[in-house]
Design a protein around this motif. Structure first.
Motif, short mmCIF file in Angstrom:
data_model
loop_
_atom_site.label_atom_id
_atom_site.label_comp_id
_atom_site.label_asym_id
_atom_site.label_seq_id
_atom_site.Cartn_x
_atom_site.Cartn_y
_atom_site.Cartn_z
N ALA A 1 1.02 -1.36 0.12
CA ALA A 1 0.12 0.24 -0.17
C ALA A 1 1.16 1.16 0.52
N GLY A 2 2.19 1.13 1.11
CA GLY A 2 2.74 2.30 0.65
C GLY A 2 3.57 2.62 -0.96
N THR A 3 3.64 1.43 -1.45
CA THR A 3 4.93 1.97 -2.01
C THR A 3 3.35 2.32 -3.57
N GLY A 4 1.96 2.39 -3.54
CA GLY A 4 1.10 2.45 -4.36
C GLY A 4 1.50 3.99 -4.86
N PRO A 5 1.79 4.78 -4.23
CA PRO A 5 1.78 6.50 -4.76
C PRO A 5 3.06 6.12 -5.74
N ILE A 6 4.34 5.49 -5.07
CA ILE A 6 5.71 5.47 -6.24
C ILE A 6 4.63 4.85 -6.92
N PHE A 7 4.08 3.78 -7.57
CA PHE A 7 3.86 3.18 -8.62
C PHE A 7 2.66 3.71 -9.44
N LYS A 8 2.12 5.08 -8.51
CA LYS A 8 0.81 5.72 -9.54
C LYS A 8 -0.20 4.95 -9.07
N PHE A 9 -0.22 4.21 -8.29
CA PHE A 9 -1.45 2.99 -8.14
C PHE A 9 -1.53 2.67 -9.52
N SER A 10 -0.90 2.24 -10.22
CA SER A 10 -1.21 1.40 -11.59
C SER A 10 -1.38 0.37 -11.75
N GLU A 11 -0.96 -0.23 -12.76
CA GLU A 11 -3.17 -1.87 -13.17
C GLU A 11 -1.19 -2.52 -12.50
N THR A 12 -0.25 -2.71 -12.71
CA THR A 12 0.82 -3.32 -12.86
C THR A 12 0.69 -3.73 -11.05
N TRP A 13 0.89 -2.74 -10.26
CA TRP A 13 0.61 -2.54 -8.80
C TRP A 13 -0.46 -3.03 -8.20
N GLN A 14 -1.48 -3.22 -8.87
CA GLN A 14 -2.36 -3.73 -8.60
C GLN A 14 -2.57 -5.55 -9.44
N LEU A 15 -1.80 -5.42 -9.65
CA LEU A 15 -1.66 -7.03 -10.44
C LEU A 15 -0.20 -7.46 -9.90
N VAL A 16 0.26 -7.17 -8.94
CA VAL A 16 1.13 -7.40 -8.05
C VAL A 16 0.67 -7.94 -6.60
N ILE A 17 -0.22 -7.07 -5.97
CA ILE A 17 -0.82 -7.60 -4.52
C ILE A 17 -2.14 -9.10 -5.40
N ASN A 18 -2.77 -8.66 -6.31
CA ASN A 18 -3.69 -9.82 -6.56
C ASN A 18 -3.08 -10.84 -6.85
N THR A 19 -2.62 -11.11 -7.64
CA THR A 19 -1.56 -12.49 -8.21
C THR A 19 -0.40 -12.71 -7.05
N GLY A 20 0.06 -12.40 -6.34
CA GLY A 20 0.28 -12.53 -4.90
C GLY A 20 -0.53 -13.48 -4.38
N THR A 21 -1.93 -13.05 -3.87
CA THR A 21 -2.67 -12.94 -2.79
C THR A 21 -3.70 -14.58 -3.15
N THR A 22 -3.95 -14.47 -4.71
CA THR A 22 -4.52 -15.80 -5.34
C THR A 22 -3.46 -16.40 -5.21
N ILE A 23 -1.83 -16.59 -5.59
CA ILE A 23 -1.56 -17.92 -5.90
C ILE A 23 -1.01 -18.61 -3.87
N VAL A 24 -1.18 -17.73 -2.71
CA VAL A 24 -1.07 -17.65 -1.81
C VAL A 24 -2.27 -18.73 -1.06
N THR A 25 -3.56 -18.09 -1.65
CA THR A 25 -4.72 -18.69 -1.23
C THR A 25 -4.67 -20.38 -2.08
N PHE A 26 -4.38 -19.75 -3.09
CA PHE A 26 -5.12 -21.08 -3.74
C PHE A 26 -3.57 -22.22 -3.26
N LEU A 27 -2.62 -22.20 -2.84
CA LEU A 27 -2.07 -23.50 -1.76
C LEU A 27 -2.53 -23.18 -0.61
N MET A 28 -2.78 -22.13 -0.32
CA MET A 28 -3.38 -22.34 1.69
C MET A 28 -4.85 -23.69 1.77
N VAL A 29 -5.35 -23.71 0.17
CA VAL A 29 -6.45 -24.78 -0.09
C VAL A 29 -6.28 -25.61 0.22
#
Length: 160
Positions: A38-66
């Motif tokens: 969240a703190g790096t959001g302004p640095i990356f101008k809340f770009s789609e890539t910035w959002q994609l990083v967290i979405n991809t990371g949480t999806t992978i962790v969730t998938f494995l945790m299941v």
């Protein structure tokens, strides 16, 4: 009994990772990562890539945790079933027919549930909270009590 040396790599890994994932440290690490992201959001101008990083990371962790959660749940469920089976087998008045009910169909479990509901209803009518019934004897005990109750009522009426 299987010792930790005899466990498969997956068993040892899942035991370790399940314990680690449920720890306060894991929560704090996850919280720190979210705050850094969240703190790096302004640095990356809340770009789609910035959002994609967290979405991809949480999806992978969730998938494995299941899978890890399911493994832990299966192990816990099996252990609980074994403990319950031991209690049923150890009690001389318990019905041994209950030991393997996890293998019944949904329809058979529903029928058994209705029977236990009826047993519960009979128990609610009972004034002695310490009285217990087995499946096989519940209706007989209830009928016996009702006959005794009627007999006692008749005796009381005759005494009046």
């Amino acid at each position: 009994m299987e010792t930790s040396e005899n466990k498969s790599f997956f068993d040892r890994f899942s035991d370790w990772s399940t314990a680690a994932a449920g720890s306060p440290s894991a929560f704090l690490i996850a919280l720190a990562l979210i705050m850094i992201w969240a703190g790096t959001g302004p640095i990356f101008k809340f770009s789609e890539t910035w959002q994609l990083v967290i979405n991809t990371g949480t999806t992978i962790v969730t998938f494995l945790m299941v899978f890890l959660i399911q493994k832990a749940q299966n192990k816990d469920s099996k252990a609980i079933q074994i403990k319950l089976n031991e209690l049923i087998a150890a009690h001389e008045k318990a019905s041994n027919r209950i030991v393997d009910i996890e293998d019944l169909t949904e329809k058979e479990l529903d029928k058994l549930h209705r029977y236990y509901q009826k047993l519960s209803d009979l128990a609610e009518e009972d004034t002695d909270i310490h009285q217990s019934h087995s499946i096989d004897a519940a209706e007989d005990n209830h009928e016996h009590k009702m006959r005794n109750k009627i007999i006692h009522q008749q005796i009381e009426e005759e005494d009046k």
